[in-house]
Design a protein around this motif. Structure first.
Motif, short mmCIF file in Angstrom:
data_model
loop_
_atom_site.label_atom_id
_atom_site.label_comp_id
_atom_site.label_asym_id
_atom_site.label_seq_id
_atom_site.Cartn_x
_atom_site.Cartn_y
_atom_site.Cartn_z
N UNK A 290 0.82 -1.21 0.00
CA UNK A 290 0.00 0.00 0.00
C UNK A 290 0.86 1.26 0.00
N UNK A 291 1.94 1.23 0.73
CA UNK A 291 2.83 2.40 0.74
C UNK A 291 3.48 2.59 -0.63
N UNK A 292 3.84 1.51 -1.29
CA UNK A 292 4.42 1.62 -2.64
C UNK A 292 3.40 2.20 -3.61
N UNK A 293 2.13 1.83 -3.46
CA UNK A 293 1.09 2.43 -4.31
C UNK A 293 0.94 3.92 -4.04
N UNK A 294 1.10 4.32 -2.79
CA UNK A 294 1.07 5.75 -2.46
C UNK A 294 2.21 6.48 -3.15
N UNK A 295 3.37 5.88 -3.17
CA UNK A 295 4.52 6.50 -3.85
C UNK A 295 4.28 6.60 -5.35
N UNK A 296 3.66 5.58 -5.94
CA UNK A 296 3.41 5.60 -7.38
C UNK A 296 2.41 6.69 -7.75
N UNK A 373 -2.41 12.70 -1.12
CA UNK A 373 -2.17 12.63 0.32
C UNK A 373 -3.48 12.50 1.08
N UNK A 374 -4.51 13.24 0.67
CA UNK A 374 -5.82 13.13 1.32
C UNK A 374 -6.47 11.78 1.05
N UNK A 375 -6.25 11.27 -0.14
CA UNK A 375 -6.83 9.98 -0.49
C UNK A 375 -6.27 8.86 0.39
N UNK A 376 -4.95 8.87 0.60
CA UNK A 376 -4.31 7.81 1.39
C UNK A 376 -4.29 8.12 2.88
N UNK A 377 -5.02 9.15 3.29
CA UNK A 377 -5.18 9.40 4.72
C UNK A 377 -6.38 8.65 5.30
N UNK A 378 -7.20 8.04 4.45
CA UNK A 378 -8.36 7.29 4.89
C UNK A 378 -7.95 5.91 5.40
N UNK A 379 -8.81 5.35 6.23
CA UNK A 379 -8.54 4.01 6.76
C UNK A 379 -8.60 2.94 5.68
N UNK A 380 -9.29 3.23 4.57
CA UNK A 380 -9.35 2.28 3.46
C UNK A 380 -7.96 1.99 2.92
#
Length: 406
Positions: A290-296, A373-380
Motif C-alpha cells: 500500500x505504501x508503494x502504491x502511495x509512492x506511485x 495525500x488526502x486519499x491515502x489518509x483514509x482508513x481504506x
C-alpha cells in the motif's frame, strides 16, 4: 379352383423375392452415421511394427529388366533397461557479484527453483503451479513481453519543452483527475492509464492550448474507463464534472483525435502491473504494498517522473517502502537477489529514482497538490500518508544521500 392356385403361386413368388431381398441387403453394406469424434480420416495401420501394405505391388508389372538398388541395412541396436539414462533438467547457475551483492541479469528469463544455499534466488511461482488462473507456466514470458512493450511506447524526458502547456498545468490537471477518479469510484488501473494517455497524446500532438487541456484530461479518463472498467461512467457524467465547460460533441471529437493519434493502441503496461510482481518477489506485507502504491500515485502528479519506465518506477517504489518500514528478515539487504532477478534491475539502477520519490514524499505536506495525500489518509488505504515513517530520519537520509550511499 383356378383362383386358389393363382394366390398360392403369388405367395411362393413373394417369398422368393423376400429371400432375394435379404441376400442383397446382407451383401451391400448400409451407410451408418459416424460416431462423434470417430474415424475422421481414412483408416490407417494402427498395429505397431507392421509395415503398411504397398498398393503398387497389386498392380500388373510389365516384364522389364529392373535394377534394384542395394539397401543399406543398419544394424538394430538393442537397448536394455539398464542402458536407459534419465536426462536431468538443466539448473540455471547465477554467479553472484561480491561487489554489488546482486545477481546479474541472466540471458534467459526462465526461472527455476534453486536448492543451493549459495543461491538466494527462489522460484516465487512454485506454489502457484496448481492454480491455473495464475498461469505460472507463462508468467515470466508475460512480464518479458510487458518490458518489451514499454520500450515501444516511451515518454520522452522534457517533451513539453517549447509547448504552451507547462509542467505546472499538467500537475494541476493530474491532481484534479485523481479527485474525479475517487468520486467516480473507478479502478486503480483506470487512473494510471488516464495519465499514460495524456502524456503520450501531449507528446505526439503539439497543438493543444491551455483552454483544451482539461478537455484532453476528461476525454483520456473517458477512454480509460471504457478500456478498464466493467461499467464505465456515461459521457454525461464527464460533462457534469467539468461544470458544462465542454459539450458531449466536443468530448467525442477529442476522443476520436486521441484514438487516431495513438493509433488505437492503449496496451502500454502500467506501474501497477510490475508492482504486484515485485511485491510477490520481495514477500511484501500489505503495509509495504500500500505504501508503494502511495509512492506511485504521488509520482503521477509530477512531470519530472513521467519519463521513467513503468517497471523502473515500480521497482523504486517498493524499494523505498522496504527501506523505511523494514522487512521481517532483519539484516537482509533491501534489494535482494530475488528482487534483482525478477525486476531485471540492480541496486544502482533503482537508487536514483528512489531518491526522487523520497524528495517528493518529504515535501508532500507542503505541496499544493494534496489529492493523493488526502486519499491515502483514509482508513481504506491504511492511513499511509499520515504514518510517522514518512517523516523519519531514514527517508531523509535516502533523499539527501549521494550516489555512493545507501
Amino acid at each position: 379352383m383356378a383362383l386358389i392356385n393363382r394366390t398360392a403361386l403369388t405367395n411362393t413368388i413373394n417369398q422368393e423375392n423376400v429371400k432375394n431381398l435379404k441376400s442383397i441387403t446382407t451383401a451391400i453394406p448400409l451407410k451408418t452415421k459416424r460416431a462423434a469424434l470417430g474415424e475422421i480420416g481414412n483408416k490407417v495401420n494402427t498395429l505397431r511394427g507392421v509395415e503398411p501394405i504397398d498398393r503398387t505391388s497389386l498392380l500388373p508389372i510389365e516384364k522389364k529388366n529392373i535394377t534394384v538398388p542395394k539397401q543399406v541395412i543398419k544394424p538394430t541396436v538393442k537397448v536394455s533397461e539398464k542402458t536407459l539414462v534419465k536426462i536431468a533438467k538443466p539448473v540455471v547457475k547465477v554467479q553472484v557479484s561480491q561487489e554489488n551483492n546482486v545477481a546479474p541479469i541472466p540471458p534467459k528469463k526462465e526461472v527455476q527453483s534453486f536448492s543451493s544455499d549459495l543461491l538466494e534466488v527462489e522460484d516465487i511461482d512454485e506454489e502457484d503451479k496448481g492454480n491455473p488462473s495464475l498461469v505460472s507456466i507463462y508468467i515470466n514470458d508475460i512480464y518479458e513481453y510487458l518490458r518489451n512493450l514499454e520500450s515501444k511506447f516511451p515518454i520522452t524526458q522534457g517533451y513539453l519543452n517549447g509547448l504552451e502547456i507547462t509542467p505546472k498545468m499538467r500537475s494541476i490537471l493530474i491532481d484534479w483527475l485523481i479527485e474525479v477518479h475517487q468520486q467516480f469510484h473507478l479502478m486503480q488501473e483506470t487512473l494510471y492509464l488516464t495519465v499514460a494517455i495524456i502524456d503520450r497524446f501531449l507528446q505526439a500532438f503539439h497543438s493543444i492550448n491551455r483552454k483544451r487541456l482539461q478537455l484532453v484530461g476528461v476525454t483520456a479518463m473517458f477512454i480509460a474507463s471504457k478500456y478498464e472498467e466493467m461499467y464505465a461512467p456515461d459521457i454525461k457524467d464527464f460533462v457534469y464534472i467539468t461544470d458544462n465547460a465542454y459539450s458531449k460533441l466536443e468530448i467525442l471529437q477529442m476522443e476520436m483525435l486521441i484514438v487516431r493519434t495513438l493509433d488505437y493502441s492503449f496496451g502500454r503496461p502500467l506501474p501497477l502491473h510490475f508492482l504486484r510482481r515485485y511485491s510477490k518477489a520481495g514477500k511484501a506485507l500489505p503495509i509495504h504494498h500500500t505504501m508503494a502504491k502511495y509512492f506511485l500515485e504521488q509520482s503521477l502528479v509530477y512531470y519530472e517522473m513521467c519519463h521513467y519506465p513503468p517497471s523502473l518506477i515500480a521497482a523504486a517504489a517498493i524499494y523505498l517502502a522496504f527501506a523505511i518500514i523494514g522487512t521481517d528478515d532483519e539484516g537482509e539487504n533491501v534489494w535482494t537477489r530475488t528482487l534483482a532477478y525478477y525486476s531485471t534491475y540492480v541496486k544502482d539502477d533503482v537508487l536514483p529514482v528512489v531518491r526522487k520519490i523520497a524528495i517528493i514524499i518529504i515535501n508532500a505536506d507542503e505541496s499544493r497538490y494534496q489529492a493523493v495525500r488526502k486519499k491515502y489518509a483514509h482508513s481504506k488505504h491504511m492511513k499511509i500518508s499520515s504514518r510517522p515513517e514518512l517523516r523519519s530520519s531514514a527517508i531523509n537520509a535516502i533523499a539527501t544521500a549521494n550516489k555512493e550511499g545507501v
